[in-house]
Write an enzyme that holds these catalytic residues in place. Structure first.
Site, short mmCIF file in Angstrom:
data_model
loop_
_atom_site.label_atom_id
_atom_site.label_comp_id
_atom_site.label_asym_id
_atom_site.label_seq_id
_atom_site.Cartn_x
_atom_site.Cartn_y
_atom_site.Cartn_z
N ASP A 135 -24.24 -18.73 121.06
CA ASP A 135 -23.60 -18.21 119.85
C ASP A 135 -23.35 -19.34 118.85
OD1 ASP A 135 -22.10 -16.78 118.06
OD2 ASP A 135 -20.74 -15.91 119.54
N GLY A 174 -28.40 -12.83 112.77
CA GLY A 174 -29.57 -12.53 111.94
C GLY A 174 -29.88 -13.58 110.88
N ASP A 203 -20.76 -8.77 114.10
CA ASP A 203 -20.31 -8.07 115.30
C ASP A 203 -20.13 -6.56 115.10
OD1 ASP A 203 -20.20 -10.63 116.16
OD2 ASP A 203 -18.09 -10.60 116.76
C1 GLA Z 1 -19.00 -13.88 118.18
C2 GLA Z 1 -20.09 -13.01 118.77
C3 GLA Z 1 -19.46 -11.96 119.66
C4 GLA Z 1 -18.66 -12.64 120.77
C5 GLA Z 1 -17.63 -13.59 120.16
C6 GLA Z 1 -16.96 -14.43 121.22
O1 GLA Z 1 -18.18 -13.18 117.32
O2 GLA Z 1 -20.86 -12.42 117.76
O3 GLA Z 1 -20.46 -11.11 120.23
O4 GLA Z 1 -19.55 -13.34 121.60
O5 GLA Z 1 -18.23 -14.47 119.21
O6 GLA Z 1 -16.06 -15.34 120.70
#
Ligand code: GLA
Length: 504
Positions: free
Chosen positions: A269, A308, A329
């Site tokens: 991430d 993306g 998200d």
């Molecule tokens: C981001 C990701 C989520 C999750 C959080 C965890 O927001 O997009 O899917 O993994 O971090 O902190």
């Protein structure tokens, strides 16, 4: 006595007069959904109608630019790296009798909110240290395919439901439940731990899990013993999105640790990586971990999570990725799910195929924010999109209606179809949409969606999916053959619902 009390109150509060000098440190405390207190600090310096300084949050200090004071109204701009792109965010605030009411802007379908800040000192802000130059990595080198995820990955992920409450015990109980309730038999194999498992590094720099996960290797053995696979989470940046330890400058070491623990899936991430890398280095930063995973010598599905950005479809697979997020998200609402599923995947179908998939984010099915009709739409849409199916609910306790949606064999067969062709919207008539994807057996999966507020008849025309003549129709959710139809098939579809068929 009265005067004394007034004097004490006056000494405690730093007075604010209209159009006053705003110089000082202003602090707003908010509570996050998981009950933690988060401080946002505005360190301001007013100079006539000009305002400078910075805003501090757990993500770091960001300079204020274009700051203006106009009577009781102030405005300023913050430039932030968000999900791999620089964004100029406009803030406004109002001076009130006892503080500063700051309007925090919303993003996407996430509403804005008000922050109330109190002045705790009138000291002018200290100058910010000069920004550390961001790293420009050499251009990405293509990473060899790992040969995994020939169909979209299926499993469970802890984030949507458990956030920071995920633990060794929760993961074991979820794995047990997946074996018992038919999730495993339906194809959900990966049990993925998201953010908040990370501890500190040992003196040699090796990452350790925190107290919620006493022994990752033992947990992996347990999950493997159930015939399931274990996934984990990290970031190319120094910190994860929840401010835990990331893999920055430990990529190879972490990949080896994950492999030694028996990890089968990594979600990687972006989060704080934008603070250390130039955005144009994103593909190379992902390829770095892609290569490290390959070199670690264990098959590990590689999931890119960078919302993306940087046109990821163009390089996601070449960085070693098996799937990549396409959006911000998901939230457990009809508005969020339909925005991500119906709107944000369009045009991305050319990037999907066996081994490399567009990821519209994890499922919210069963988390309570939508009706069963809407969750069935969520499942149908993700399946016609050939999206990864990662359940995000508490699988230890699933109402039968929700379980039926998650484990429907005929709908899952569409998602997992070997041809691996992501479906597209083939017709739209106001709120009524038809989506279709070709299948390996020569047939087509067709979803007739009604996004409107009242029940309506939706028609799927064969010509829209490139067919002529007469074809057999099977209703997948009803598990019933409907007969042979020429030219088109029409069905009554409830509000926010779907009729999903196989045409062959
Ligand atoms: C981001 C990701 C989520 C999750 C959080 C965890 O927001 O997009 O899917 O993994 O971090 O902190």
């Amino acid at each position: 006595m009265k005067y004394l009390r007034a004097a004490i109150i006056a000494a405690l509060l730093i007075p604010i007069a209209s159009g006053a000098d705003l110089t000082g440190r202003w602090v707003a405390a908010t509570r996050t959904p998981d009950g933690q207190t988060r401080e946002t600090v505005f360190a301001l310096k007013a100079d006539g109608d000009r305002l400078s300084g910075y805003m501090s949050s757990p993500q770091g200090d960001t300079a204020i630019s274009e700051g203006r004071v106009n009577g009781d109204d102030i405005s300023f701009v913050i430039v932030r790296e968000m999900g791999g792109e620089e964004r100029k965010i406009q803030y406004t605030a109002k001076i009130t009798a006892d503080g500063l009411l700051v309007k925090m802007p919303g993003f996407g379908d996430r509403p804005g909110r008000d922050l109330f800040a109190k002045r705790v000192s009138t000291d002018p802000p200290k100058p910010l240290p000069p920004p550390v130059p961001k790293i420009a990595l050499p251009p990405m080198q293509d990473v060899k395919s790992n040969g995994l995820a020939k169909t979209p990955p299926m499993g469970w992920n802890s984030w949507n439901k458990f956030r920071n409450k995920v633990s060794d015990q929760v993961v074991r109980e979820i794995a047990d439940a997946m074996v018992k309730n038919g999730m495993k038999a339906a194809g959900y194999i990966y049990v993925n731990i998201d953010d908040t498992w990370e501890g500190s590094r040992d003196p040699q720099g090796a990452i350790r899990s925190n107290e919620k996960f006493p022994n990752m290797k033992a947990l992996a053995d347990y999950v493997h013993g159930k015939g399931l696979k274990l996934g984990i989470y990290s970031s190319p940046g120094p910190k994860t999105c929840a401010q835990f330890e990331g893999s920055f400058q430990h990529e190879e070491q972490d990949a080896k640790t994950f492999a030694a623990w028996g990890i089968d899936y990594l979600k990687y991430d972006w989060c704080s990586a934008g603070r250390v890398y130039q955005s144009s280095s994103m593909p190379a930063a992902y390829a770095k971990m892609g290569q490290a995973l390959l070199a670690a010598g264990r098959p590990i599905v590689y999931s890119l999570c960078q919302y993306g950005a940087q046109n990821v479809g163009e390089w996601g697979a070449r960085s070693g990725g098996n799937l990549w997020r396409t959006t911000g998200d998901i939230r457990d609402t009809w508005a969020s799910m339909s925005d991500l599923g119906f709107e944000k995947q369009i045009g991305r179908e050319k990037y999907a195929g066996p081994g490399h998939w567009n990821d519209p984010d994890m499922l919210e099915i069963g988390n309570g924010g939508m009706s069963e009709i809407e969750y069935r739409t969520h499942m149908s849409l993700w399946s016609v999109l050939a999206a990864p199916l990662l359940a995000g609910n508490d699988l230890r306790d699933v109402p039968p209606g929700i379980l039926e949606i998650l484990i429907d064999k005929e709908v899952i067969a569409v998602d997992q179809d070997k041809l691996g062709k992501q479906g597209v919207r083939v017709s739209k008539n106001g709120d009524l949409e038809v989506w279709a994807r070709p299948l390996a057996d020569g047939g087509h999966a067709v979803c007739m969606f009604n996004r409107g507020g009242a029940s309506a008849k939706v028609t799927a025309r064969w010509s829209d999916i490139g067919l002529t003549g007469s074809h057999k129709v099977r209703d997948l959710w009803a598990h019933a053959d409907r007969g042979k139809f020429s030219d088109e098939y029409a069905a009554e579809v409830p509000s926010h619902g779907v009729v999903m068929v196989r045409v062959h």
